[in-house]
Design a protein around this motif. Structure first.
Motif, PDB file in Angstrom:
ATOM      1  N   ASP A  54       0.810  -1.219   0.000  1.00 37.19           N
ATOM      2  CA  ASP A  54       0.000   0.000   0.000  1.00 37.19           C
ATOM      3  C   ASP A  54       0.845   1.272   0.000  1.00 37.19           C
ATOM      4  OD1 ASP A  54      -2.510  -1.081  -0.155  1.00 37.19           O
ATOM      5  OD2 ASP A  54      -2.800  -1.226   2.005  1.00 37.19           O
ATOM      6  N   ARG A  55       2.126   1.157   0.258  1.00 36.25           N
ATOM      7  CA  ARG A  55       2.991   2.335   0.325  1.00 36.25           C
ATOM      8  C   ARG A  55       3.589   2.721  -1.030  1.00 36.25           C
ATOM      9  NH1 ARG A  55       6.621   1.711   5.866  1.00 36.25           N
ATOM     10  NH2 ARG A  55       4.873   1.676   7.343  1.00 36.25           N
ATOM     11  N   VAL A  56       3.522   1.820  -1.997  1.00 34.37           N
ATOM     12  CA  VAL A  56       4.191   2.058  -3.276  1.00 34.37           C
ATOM     13  C   VAL A  56       3.268   1.672  -4.414  1.00 34.37           C
ATOM     14  CG1 VAL A  56       6.506   1.690  -2.321  1.00 34.37           C
ATOM     15  CG2 VAL A  56       5.215  -0.249  -3.232  1.00 34.37           C
ATOM     16  N   PRO A  62       0.793   6.309  -4.329  1.00 37.61           N
ATOM     17  CA  PRO A  62       0.121   6.464  -3.026  1.00 37.61           C
ATOM     18  C   PRO A  62       0.664   7.693  -2.301  1.00 37.61           C
ATOM     19  CG  PRO A  62       0.816   4.198  -3.356  1.00 37.61           C
ATOM     20  CD  PRO A  62       1.437   5.004  -4.457  1.00 37.61           C
ATOM     21  N   PRO A  63      -0.215   8.570  -1.811  1.00 40.55           N
ATOM     22  CA  PRO A  63       0.267   9.756  -1.078  1.00 40.55           C
ATOM     23  C   PRO A  63       1.074   9.348   0.137  1.00 40.55           C
ATOM     24  CG  PRO A  63      -2.099   9.905  -1.559  1.00 40.55           C
ATOM     25  CD  PRO A  63      -1.685   8.514  -1.868  1.00 40.55           C
ATOM     26  N   ARG A  64       2.133  10.061   0.398  1.00 41.54           N
ATOM     27  CA  ARG A  64       2.999   9.708   1.518  1.00 41.54           C
ATOM     28  C   ARG A  64       2.346  10.078   2.846  1.00 41.54           C
ATOM     29  NH1 ARG A  64       7.860   8.001   0.439  1.00 41.54           N
ATOM     30  NH2 ARG A  64       8.546   8.492   2.552  1.00 41.54           N
ATOM     31  N   GLY A  65       1.971  11.331   3.003  1.00 42.75           N
ATOM     32  CA  GLY A  65       1.325  11.744   4.241  1.00 42.75           C
ATOM     33  C   GLY A  65       2.137  11.324   5.455  1.00 42.75           C
ATOM     34  N   GLY A 114      -5.904   3.053  -1.197  1.00 42.37           N
ATOM     35  CA  GLY A 114      -4.803   3.078  -0.254  1.00 42.37           C
ATOM     36  C   GLY A 114      -4.796   1.935   0.735  1.00 42.37           C
ATOM     37  N   LEU A 115      -5.884   1.170   0.802  1.00 41.82           N
ATOM     38  CA  LEU A 115      -5.965   0.021   1.711  1.00 41.82           C
ATOM     39  C   LEU A 115      -5.971  -1.304   0.962  1.00 41.82           C
ATOM     40  CD1 LEU A 115      -8.487   0.676   4.632  1.00 41.82           C
ATOM     41  CD2 LEU A 115      -6.208  -0.284   4.803  1.00 41.82           C
ATOM     42  N   ASP A 151      -5.160  10.389   6.743  1.00 43.85           N
ATOM     43  CA  ASP A 151      -5.879  11.109   5.694  1.00 43.85           C
ATOM     44  C   ASP A 151      -5.251  10.931   4.330  1.00 43.85           C
ATOM     45  OD1 ASP A 151      -7.722  12.046   7.466  1.00 43.85           O
ATOM     46  OD2 ASP A 151      -6.643  13.894   7.912  1.00 43.85           O
ATOM     47  N   ALA A 152      -4.047  10.299   4.286  1.00 44.81           N
ATOM     48  CA  ALA A 152      -3.416  10.069   2.992  1.00 44.81           C
ATOM     49  C   ALA A 152      -4.150   9.030   2.176  1.00 44.81           C
ATOM     50  CB  ALA A 152      -1.971   9.609   3.192  1.00 44.81           C
ATOM     51  N   VAL A 153      -4.974   8.191   2.819  1.00 47.24           N
ATOM     52  CA  VAL A 153      -5.743   7.175   2.119  1.00 47.24           C
ATOM     53  C   VAL A 153      -7.001   7.820   1.567  1.00 47.24           C
ATOM     54  CG1 VAL A 153      -6.879   4.956   2.330  1.00 47.24           C
ATOM     55  CG2 VAL A 153      -4.823   5.429   3.666  1.00 47.24           C
ATOM     56  N   LYS A 154      -7.180   7.705   0.242  1.00 46.60           N
ATOM     57  CA  LYS A 154      -8.332   8.358  -0.387  1.00 46.60           C
ATOM     58  C   LYS A 154      -9.201   7.294  -1.049  1.00 46.60           C
ATOM     59  CE  LYS A 154      -5.740  12.561  -1.287  1.00 46.60           C
ATOM     60  NZ  LYS A 154      -6.346  13.286  -0.181  1.00 46.60           N
TER      61      LYS A 154
END
Length: 425
Positions: free
Chosen positions: A68-70, A194-197, A341-342, A421-424
Motif C-alpha cells: 500500500d505504500r508504493v 500512493p500519497p505519503r502523508g 490506499g488500503l 488522511d493520505a488514504v483516499k
C-alpha cells in the motif's frame, strides 16, 4: 469495448498467464528435483512443500502494508525478475552439481516470499488496469487462466520433467517469469502514486487492514464464508485421497483424472461468471453460486467403484465451477468497495485468514478420519463447507443485487481505523 481489445489488459492477462503457469509447474518440478536428484526423505519432502506456501503466514500481513505504500506495477516486475533469478541459480547449481537440500530449501523459501508479494500486489493492481466498473469481467478472464493453470500446470510440469528432466523444466519456468516481467513493463496505464502523508508504524497499518476486513459486515461475511469453506475443504482433502486410493483401490492415473475434473469445472465457472453476474446481479451471484453448488459435496461420501465414481466426479466438477463464480464475484466486490490506499492490506488480511486456516483443517481431517472413518469425516467436511454459505445468507448481501453505481460503501479515509488522511477513496 471488450476488455480483450484493450492493449494494457491484454499485456496484463498474458503476463499473469505466464507467471501463473510457471508457479503451478514449480509445485511439481521442485519436489521432483528433491526426490530424483537429492534423494530427499519423506520428512524433507514435507518441509519443501510447506516452504512453498508458508510465506503467506509469515509475511502476508506486513507485505500488504508495504504494497500500500508504493505503486504495485514495479512490485510485480521485481517479483517475477527475482523468481527468474532464483530459478536460474538452481538451474546452474544443479548443472554444476553444487546444490544440496539446504540450498534448494532456501531458494524455495525465497521464491515463496516473492510469490506472496506478487499475489498481493497483483490483486491490488487489477482495479488500476481495468477500472472499477469492469472488475467482474477482468477477474473472470484472469480466473479462467488460474483455472487452466491449476488443471494443466502440474500435469505439464510433470510431463516436462519426464521428457526434459527436472532441471530443464525449471529453466522453462524461469523463462515464463521473465516473459511476465517484460509484459508488465509494456503496460502504459498510469498508476497513481500512493500519497505519503504521515506514515504509521507497521503494526498500526497491519491492524488497520485487519480491522477494515473484520469490522465491516460485507467484508466479514465474505471472509468468514471463504475461511469456513477452506477449513473444511482442507479437512476433505486427505480423507478424499485415502478413500480413492486405499478404499476404492484406484490407480494414480485414475485419481489424477478424477481430480482434473475440478480444473474443468473451474474453466466453465470462469467462462460463465460474467454472464451469470449480469443475469442475477454482481452481488446476488456470490451467495447464489455457493448455495446451489457446494451442498453437492454431501454426495461424495457415497462414492463407490464403477459408475459410483460419478458421485465423486459430478460434485467435484459442480463445486469447482460454483466456487470460481463465487471467487470472481467476491474478489470484485472487495476490490470495488476497498479504498485504493488500503487495497494491499485488505488483500493481505483476507489471504492471511482464509489461507492460514488450511493447515489446521488438514490436521482436523486426519483426526476425524481416525475417529469416525473416511466417509464419516467426508460427511462432516461436506456439511461444514455447505455451512459456510450462512455467513452470506445472514449478511446484508442478500438484500443487494448489484453494487451501487456511485460506490457509497467505500468509506472515506478518515473513517478507517489504523489509516491516515493520505488514504483516499
Amino acid at each position: 469495448m471488450p476488455l480483450i481489445r484493450q492493449r494494457d489488459f491484454r499485456f496484463f492477462w498474458a503476463a499473469q498467464t505466464a507467471s501463473t503457469f510457471g508457479a503451478h509447474m514449480s509445485r511439481v518440478s521442485l519436489p521432483l528435483l528433491a526426490a530424483t536428484t537429492l534423494a530427499a526423505t519423506p520428512f524433507q519432502m514435507g518441509l519443501l512443500q510447506a516452504a512453498q506456501t508458508i510465506a503467506f503466514l509469515v509475511i502476508g500481513l506486513p507485505a500488504g502494508a508495504l504494497v500500500d505504500r508504493v505503486r504495485r506495477r514495479p512490485i510485480l516486475i521485481a517479483c517475477d525478475a527475482l523468481r527468474a533469478l532464483l530459478l536460474l541459480c538452481l538451474v546452474v547449481g544443479f548443472a554444476l552439481d553444487r546444490v544440496d537440500f539446504t540450498g534448494l530449501m532456501t531458494a524455495t523459501l525465497a521464491i515463496g516470499f516473492a510469490t506472496a508479494f506478487y499475489e498481493i500486489a497483483y490483486q491490488s493492481y487489477i482495479p488500476a488496469v481495468v477500472g472499477r466498473a469492469r472488475l467482474v469481467e477482468g477477474n473472470a478472464r484472469l480466473e479462467s487462466t488460474n483455472a487452466v493453470a491449476r488443471l494443466a500446470g502440474p500435469a505439464l510440469g510433470g510431463s516436462l520433467v519426464q521428457l526434459l528432466g527436472a532441471t530443464l523444466t525449471v529453466a522453462s519456468q524461469l523463462v515464463g517469469h521473465l516473459v511476465s516481467a517484460l509484459l508488465v513493463t509494456r503496460i502504459r496505464t498510469v498508476e497513481e502514486r500512493p500519497p505519503r502523508g504521515e506514515r504509521l508504524r507497521m503494526a498500526a497499518e497491519i491492524g488497520g487492514g485487519l480491522r477494515f476486513v473484520l469490522g465491516r459486515p460485507v467484508f466479514r461475511a465474505i471472509t468468514g464464508s471463504a475461511a469456513t469453506y477452506n477449513f473444511f475443504y482442507a479437512v476433505m482433502l486427505p480423507l478424499m485421497m485415502l478413500l480413492l486410493v486405499e478404499e476404492l483401490g484406484l490407480s494414480g492415473a485414475a485419481v489424477g483424472a478424477l481430480l482434473a475434473v475440478a480444473g474443468l469445472g473451474g474453466i466453465v465457472g470462469a467462462a460463465s461468471a460474467g454472464r451469470l453476474a449480469r443475469r442475477f446481479g454482481q452481488v446476488r451471484v456470490v451467495w447464489l453460486s455457493y448455495l446451489v453448488t457446494v451442498p453437492t459435496t454431501l454426495l461424495m461420501p457415497l462414492t463407490h467403484g464403477g459408475w459410483g465414481l460419478a458421485l465423486f466426479a459430478v460434485p467435484w466438477f459442480t463445486v469447482s465451477c460454483g466456487i470460481v463464480v463465487y471467487n470472481v464475484g467476491q474478489v470484485s466486490i472487495r476490490q470495488a468497495l476497498c479504498p485504493p490506499g488500503l487495497m494491499g492490506r485488505m488483500n493481505a488480511a483476507v489471504r492471511f485468514i482464509v489461507w492460514g486456516i488450511l493447515a489446521l483443517g488438514s490436521l482436523t481431517g486426519g483426526t476425524l478420519g481416525e475417529w469416525i472413518g473416511l466417509r464419516g469425516g467426508l460427511l462432516v467436511a461436506g456439511a461444514g463447507m455447505t455451512a459456510g454459505v450462512l455467513w452470506l445468507l445472514l449478511s446484508d448481501l442478500t438484500g443487494m443485487r448489484d453494487l451501487p453505481a456511485d460506490e457509497p460503501s467505500a468509506p472515506r479515509a478518515a473513517d478507517l481505523p489504523g489509516t491516515t488522511d493520505a488514504v483516499k477513496p
